[in-house]
Design a protein around this motif. Structure first.
Motif, PDB file in Angstrom:
ATOM      1  N   CYS A 271     -41.888 -16.499 -33.388  1.00 47.29           N
ATOM      2  CA  CYS A 271     -42.818 -16.335 -32.258  1.00 47.29           C
ATOM      3  C   CYS A 271     -42.610 -14.992 -31.566  1.00 47.29           C
ATOM      4  N   LEU A 272     -41.367 -14.603 -31.382  1.00 42.51           N
ATOM      5  CA  LEU A 272     -41.093 -13.314 -30.736  1.00 42.51           C
ATOM      6  C   LEU A 272     -41.502 -12.138 -31.616  1.00 42.51           C
ATOM      7  N   LYS A 273     -41.369 -12.283 -32.940  1.00 41.45           N
ATOM      8  CA  LYS A 273     -41.826 -11.222 -33.836  1.00 41.45           C
ATOM      9  C   LYS A 273     -43.348 -11.079 -33.788  1.00 41.45           C
ATOM     10  N   ILE A 274     -44.046 -12.207 -33.766  1.00 43.17           N
ATOM     11  CA  ILE A 274     -45.514 -12.173 -33.674  1.00 43.17           C
ATOM     12  C   ILE A 274     -45.940 -11.555 -32.346  1.00 43.17           C
ATOM     13  N   ALA A 275     -45.278 -11.964 -31.257  1.00 43.46           N
ATOM     14  CA  ALA A 275     -45.606 -11.412 -29.941  1.00 43.46           C
ATOM     15  C   ALA A 275     -45.331  -9.913 -29.909  1.00 43.46           C
ATOM     16  N   GLY A 276     -44.230  -9.495 -30.461  1.00 42.75           N
ATOM     17  CA  GLY A 276     -43.912  -8.072 -30.496  1.00 42.75           C
ATOM     18  C   GLY A 276     -44.893  -7.280 -31.333  1.00 42.75           C
ATOM     19  N   ALA A 277     -45.326  -7.848 -32.463  1.00 39.16           N
ATOM     20  CA  ALA A 277     -46.303  -7.159 -33.305  1.00 39.16           C
ATOM     21  C   ALA A 277     -47.647  -7.027 -32.594  1.00 39.16           C
ATOM     22  N   LEU A 278     -48.112  -8.112 -31.973  1.00 38.32           N
ATOM     23  CA  LEU A 278     -49.380  -8.048 -31.245  1.00 38.32           C
ATOM     24  C   LEU A 278     -49.313  -7.040 -30.108  1.00 38.32           C
ATOM     25  N   PHE A 279     -48.219  -7.082 -29.365  1.00 39.22           N
ATOM     26  CA  PHE A 279     -48.061  -6.166 -28.236  1.00 39.22           C
ATOM     27  C   PHE A 279     -47.964  -4.723 -28.730  1.00 39.22           C
ATOM     28  N   GLY A 280     -47.198  -4.500 -29.787  1.00 39.49           N
ATOM     29  CA  GLY A 280     -47.037  -3.147 -30.321  1.00 39.49           C
ATOM     30  C   GLY A 280     -48.331  -2.565 -30.854  1.00 39.49           C
ATOM     31  N   VAL A 281     -49.107  -3.378 -31.577  1.00 37.87           N
ATOM     32  CA  VAL A 281     -50.386  -2.904 -32.098  1.00 37.87           C
ATOM     33  C   VAL A 281     -51.345  -2.603 -30.948  1.00 37.87           C
ATOM     34  N   GLY A 282     -51.370  -3.459 -29.939  1.00 40.86           N
ATOM     35  CA  GLY A 282     -52.243  -3.228 -28.789  1.00 40.86           C
ATOM     36  C   GLY A 282     -51.882  -1.962 -28.042  1.00 40.86           C
ATOM     37  N   VAL A 283     -50.602  -1.739 -27.821  1.00 39.10           N
ATOM     38  CA  VAL A 283     -50.159  -0.529 -27.113  1.00 39.10           C
ATOM     39  C   VAL A 283     -50.429   0.719 -27.953  1.00 39.10           C
ATOM     40  N   ALA A 284     -50.164   0.642 -29.265  1.00 38.68           N
ATOM     41  CA  ALA A 284     -50.428   1.797 -30.137  1.00 38.68           C
ATOM     42  C   ALA A 284     -51.916   2.131 -30.169  1.00 38.68           C
ATOM     43  N   LEU A 285     -52.753   1.108 -30.204  1.00 39.32           N
ATOM     44  CA  LEU A 285     -54.198   1.331 -30.183  1.00 39.32           C
ATOM     45  C   LEU A 285     -54.637   1.966 -28.870  1.00 39.32           C
ATOM     46  N   LEU A 286     -54.093   1.508 -27.779  1.00 38.24           N
ATOM     47  CA  LEU A 286     -54.436   2.067 -26.470  1.00 38.24           C
ATOM     48  C   LEU A 286     -53.984   3.523 -26.348  1.00 38.24           C
ATOM     49  N   ILE A 287     -52.771   3.807 -26.769  1.00 46.41           N
ATOM     50  CA  ILE A 287     -52.264   5.185 -26.699  1.00 46.41           C
ATOM     51  C   ILE A 287     -53.082   6.100 -27.607  1.00 46.41           C
ATOM     52  N   GLY A 288     -53.423   5.617 -28.791  1.00 53.31           N
ATOM     53  CA  GLY A 288     -54.239   6.409 -29.707  1.00 53.31           C
ATOM     54  C   GLY A 288     -55.611   6.721 -29.139  1.00 53.31           C
ATOM     55  N   GLN A 289     -56.214   5.743 -28.490  1.00 57.42           N
ATOM     56  CA  GLN A 289     -57.529   5.976 -27.901  1.00 57.42           C
ATOM     57  C   GLN A 289     -57.458   6.948 -26.732  1.00 57.42           C
ATOM     58  N   LEU A 290     -56.454   6.805 -25.897  1.00 55.82           N
ATOM     59  CA  LEU A 290     -56.330   7.716 -24.763  1.00 55.82           C
ATOM     60  C   LEU A 290     -56.033   9.138 -25.230  1.00 55.82           C
ATOM     61  N   PHE A 291     -55.258   9.272 -26.309  1.00 57.96           N
ATOM     62  CA  PHE A 291     -55.008  10.593 -26.881  1.00 57.96           C
ATOM     63  C   PHE A 291     -56.296  11.181 -27.448  1.00 57.96           C
ATOM     64  N   LEU A 292     -57.117  10.341 -28.067  1.00 55.79           N
ATOM     65  CA  LEU A 292     -58.397  10.795 -28.607  1.00 55.79           C
ATOM     66  C   LEU A 292     -59.326  11.277 -27.489  1.00 55.79           C
ATOM     67  N   VAL A 293     -59.356  10.549 -26.395  1.00 53.15           N
ATOM     68  CA  VAL A 293     -60.172  10.971 -25.249  1.00 53.15           C
ATOM     69  C   VAL A 293     -59.658  12.289 -24.701  1.00 53.15           C
ATOM     70  N   TRP A 294     -58.356  12.440 -24.639  1.00 54.34           N
ATOM     71  CA  TRP A 294     -57.760  13.685 -24.153  1.00 54.34           C
ATOM     72  C   TRP A 294     -58.166  14.853 -25.046  1.00 54.34           C
ATOM     73  N   LEU A 295     -58.211  14.608 -26.360  1.00 60.45           N
ATOM     74  CA  LEU A 295     -58.625  15.668 -27.274  1.00 60.45           C
ATOM     75  C   LEU A 295     -60.100  15.994 -27.135  1.00 60.45           C
ATOM     76  N   ILE A 296     -60.937  14.956 -26.958  1.00 61.91           N
ATOM     77  CA  ILE A 296     -62.380  15.173 -26.850  1.00 61.91           C
ATOM     78  C   ILE A 296     -62.732  15.890 -25.551  1.00 61.91           C
ATOM     79  N   LEU A 297     -62.187  15.417 -24.462  1.00 62.95           N
ATOM     80  CA  LEU A 297     -62.533  15.993 -23.164  1.00 62.95           C
ATOM     81  C   LEU A 297     -61.804  17.286 -22.878  1.00 62.95           C
ATOM     82  N   GLY A 298     -60.805  17.599 -23.659  1.00 59.51           N
ATOM     83  CA  GLY A 298     -60.031  18.813 -23.421  1.00 59.51           C
ATOM     84  C   GLY A 298     -58.910  18.544 -22.449  1.00 59.51           C
ATOM     85  N   ASN A 299     -57.914  19.363 -22.495  1.00 61.65           N
ATOM     86  CA  ASN A 299     -56.754  19.168 -21.622  1.00 61.65           C
ATOM     87  C   ASN A 299     -56.817  20.111 -20.430  1.00 61.65           C
ATOM     88  N   ASP A 300     -57.932  20.085 -19.752  1.00 61.22           N
ATOM     89  CA  ASP A 300     -58.133  20.949 -18.573  1.00 61.22           C
ATOM     90  C   ASP A 300     -57.169  20.618 -17.480  1.00 61.22           C
TER      91      ASP A 300
END
Length: 123
Positions: free
Chosen positions: A94-123
């Protein structure tokens, strides 16, 4: 050697189960409340992130859906985490499943925010 009393062992096991359930319920409630607040904040943040108008509307909607999906994944991680409290034989799984779900969610969020930063520029 002292022999253990089966009635005491059974009573102790019942007591521990009740304590674990009493710990799992507030954990899941706090986890759900925290993720509802995070989802609301994430929705509001992604709705307002295109103030400069540099991002296309379709891309902004895609980012909003992606942010909410990543928060859904991290929120769902609380279910197996709370199951680990009283499902003793499968708590590590159960803890491995929870960690995997949490890790994938956080990685997806960080990846999207990095993508927005690249698109909008780092002004």
């Amino acid at each position: 050697m002292i022999a253990s009393d089966p009635n005491v062992d059974k009573a102790l096991k019942i007591f521990l189960r009740v304590v674990c359930v009493l710990l799992a319920v507030p954990f899941l409630a706090a986890w759900a409340f925290g993720h509802l607040i995070m989802a609301y904040g994430g929705f509001m943040g992604t709705a307002m992130m295109n103030d400069s108008g540099k991002m296309a509307v379709g891309l902004q909607e895609l980012m909003m859906c992606g942010v909410l999906f990543s928060q859904l994944l991290t929120g769902l991680a609380g279910i197996p985490a709370s199951l680990a409290f009283f499902w003793w034989s499968r708590s590590l799984l159960c803890l491995k499943i929870a960690g995997a779900l949490f890790g994938v969610g956080v990685a997806l969020l960080i990846g999207q925010l990095f993508l927005v930063w690249l698109i909008l520029g780092n002004d």
